[in-house]
Design an enzyme around this catalytic site. Structure first.
Site, PDB file in Angstrom:
ATOM      1  N   ASP A 119       1.917  31.138  24.671  1.00 43.31           N
ATOM      2  CA  ASP A 119       1.369  30.672  25.940  1.00 43.31           C
ATOM      3  C   ASP A 119       0.186  29.825  25.506  1.00 43.31           C
ATOM      4  O   ASP A 119      -0.843  30.361  25.089  1.00 43.31           O
ATOM      5  CB  ASP A 119       0.907  31.835  26.822  1.00 43.31           C
ATOM      6  N   HIS A 120       0.355  28.510  25.560  1.00 41.11           N
ATOM      7  CA  HIS A 120      -0.654  27.665  24.902  1.00 41.11           C
ATOM      8  C   HIS A 120      -2.039  27.795  25.538  1.00 41.11           C
ATOM      9  O   HIS A 120      -3.036  27.443  24.933  1.00 41.11           O
ATOM     10  CB  HIS A 120      -0.189  26.206  24.825  1.00 41.11           C
ATOM     11  N   HIS A 127       0.611  31.364  32.586  1.00 33.80           N
ATOM     12  CA  HIS A 127      -0.732  30.873  32.261  1.00 33.80           C
ATOM     13  C   HIS A 127      -1.836  31.526  33.118  1.00 33.80           C
ATOM     14  O   HIS A 127      -2.826  32.031  32.592  1.00 33.80           O
ATOM     15  CB  HIS A 127      -0.817  29.359  32.433  1.00 33.80           C
TER      16      HIS A 127
END
Ligand code: NAD
Length: 484
Positions: free
Chosen positions: A177-178, A240
């Site tokens: 999950d950047h 996110h």
């Protein structure tokens, strides 16, 4: 402040989907920047593996073009780019067939860290995992990296976890999950758990509410058909925004250790209250000035998928009961910004006559643009003329603190890929975390699907549907303005 670079162990990193959009825009440019920073050991190799039949030279040329396009000219130079490109290999491979696997096996060297980045459609994960084992390419020490979307509901996420688990242990799986790789997001943990200042106040007695905003100006351009099967809830909130909420709400882990951190995040997700239909506002951007609206972009005139969502979320535990978390995210909004705002409660009694005396403190954590932290505090307005109060920001821009021209903050992917090589899973989602997030999101999505609810149209360039304002107004609160 100069950031320290600690070289990782030498590695062979295979990028399945090495010719794809993500590899070209993010993975290769990030690796180049880490190479430039001295973090990538000389012996390391990056092996592109994709369906396209191209030679190593052609792959290197493609990588050179991508890096030139996506790394600013002030941050690259011809000599280092050539040196980096020398580390690249390429294997044309068929994920679902037999072509290329033997060749890939021959590329892998003993004594290196072996990592496999699955930058392909999730439908290919199972086939790749199976072939990596069948051909003796992966073993118990290898690592795999998988991208979002991790399923589209609990059932598909479970199936995906089960598929990966057939060949890899949980310790080998790095679910990206950047958002977790962003410097400010990690700073959120440093601020909370390395300072005594905030922690005593970090609870419902002192925090009135929390706002999490991820606003985009872009439309669904080009991804419309895919996006229409997903929507803002699946594409942004379940992953996110949920991760951000967890980092704000979690208890201090006993140690900054992957499972300790992820255990605490999981507890937060499990404590989330069901969201009532009246606490959700969904929207679709309307056409404007000749630009298509969401339905046209999605190619679905009858679409009920949301390009915007705002929701009020409660956490049923001692620390947070009574403090709502308002989440919102959407496309084609007024500005591109991601931030978390913690609204503290007002002082119980103001000793000043000035009406400003009762204002609340707000801690704003900006993720993008201009990463940084800002705390709004009350001070006396300078000068004679009595005790007048004013609110000023205590502002800390990370760009100013970290680099002379403000662009030295590493991209999230740089950090995350190096963590994979280091074998540190702290900033990656664990399988049970992803499943718990779906278990919370599924009934919400099923609710509006059963009721056949249509999202409200909103004007592009605004802060979203009018009804989203009401979500806070009716609680006597206001959203922060969406601005860069
Ligand atoms: P893409 O369509 O641009 O690239 C797909 C890659 O997969 C290509 O290299 C293609 O050659 C390869 N491929 C396809 N079928 C193959 C097969 N049978 N055998 C071997 N290789 C095959 O996709 P993308 O945008 O790079 O996305 C890759 C993954 O990353 C997807 O899961 C996507 O959801 C995810 N993701 C992408 C982004 C992004 O910004 N592009 C962001 C987040 C997540």
């Amino acid at each position: 402040m100069v950031s320290r670079t600690i070289p990782v162990d030498p590695f062979d990193l295979v990028i399945f989907g090495g010719t794809g959009d993500l590899a070209r825009r993010k993975i290769l440019p990030s690796l180049y920047r880490r190479f430039l920073a001295g973090q990538m050991p000389e012996e390391s190799r990056i092996i592109g593996a994709a369906r396209t039949e191209i030679s190593v030279e052609e792959y290197r040329a493609m990588a050179r073009d991508s890096i030139t396009e996506f790394v600013p000219s002030s941050k690259r130079d011809a000599a280092s780019l050539t040196a980096f490109i020398d580390h690249l290999r390429y294997v044309a491979i068929d994920a679902t067939g037999t072509q290329g696997w033997q060749e890939l096996r021959e590329e892998m060297r003993e004594g290196m860290v072996h990592a496999f980045y699955f930058s392909v459609a999730p439908s290919l994960f199972g086939a790749i995992a199976e072939r990596l084992h069948e051909h003796g390419i992966a073993d118990g020490n290898s690592r795999i990296v998988v991208e979002k979307p991790f399923g589209k509901d609990l059932k598909t996420a479970r199936a995906l976890n089960a598929t990966l688990a057939e060949h890899f242990t949980e310790q080998q799986i790095y679910r990206i999950d950047h958002y977790l790789g962003k410097e400010t997001v990690q700073n959120l943990m440093a601020i909370r758990f390395a300072n005594i200042l905030f922690e005593p106040l970090w609870k419902t007695e002192y925090i009135d509410h929390v706002q999490i905003t991820v606003a985009e100006t872009v439309a669904v351009d080009g991804r419309g058909a895919y996006y229409d099967t997903s929507g803002a809830m699946r594409d942004m909130v379940q992953n996110h925004l949920m991760q951000l909420l967890c980092l704000i709400a979690m208890e201090p882990p006993y140690h900054f250790d992957p499972d300790a951190v992820r255990d605490e995040k999981l507890k937060v997700i499990r404590a989330l209250e069901p969201v009532r239909p009246e606490d959700i506002v969904r929207g679709q951007y309307a056409p404007k000035n000749g630009k298509a609206g969401y339905r046209d972009d999605a190619g679905n005139p009858d679409s009920r998928t949301e390009s915007y969502i705002a929701l009020k979320v409660g956490i049923a535990n001692w620390r947070w009961k009574g403090t709502p978390f308002y989440l919102r995210t959407g496309k084609r909004l007024r500005a591109r910004t991601s931030e978390i705002a913690i609204y503290f409660r007002r002082p119980p009694h103001s000793i000043f006559d000035d009406p400003e005396g009762g204002r609340e403190n707000v801690l704003v954590i900006r993720l993008q643009p201009n990463e940084g932290i800002n705390l709004k505090v009350m001070i006396k307005e300078p000068g004679p003329g009595g005790m007048r109060l004013t609110q000023v920001p205590l502002d800390m821009s990370f760009a100013q603190a970290l680099g002379p021209d403000g662009s030295d903050i590493p991209d999230a992917y740089e950090r995350l890929i190096m963590d994979v090589i280091r074998g540190n899973q702290t900033l990656f989602m664990r399988g049970d975390e992803v499943e718990a997030a779906w278990a919370w999101a599924d009934p919400i999505i099923e609710g509006w699907e059963t009721r056949q609810e249509r999202p409200h149209a909103y004007e592009p360039g605004t802060s979203g549907p009018e009804d989203a304002l009401m979500l806070l107004h009716r609680d006597g609160r206001r959203w922060r303005e969406i601005k860069e």
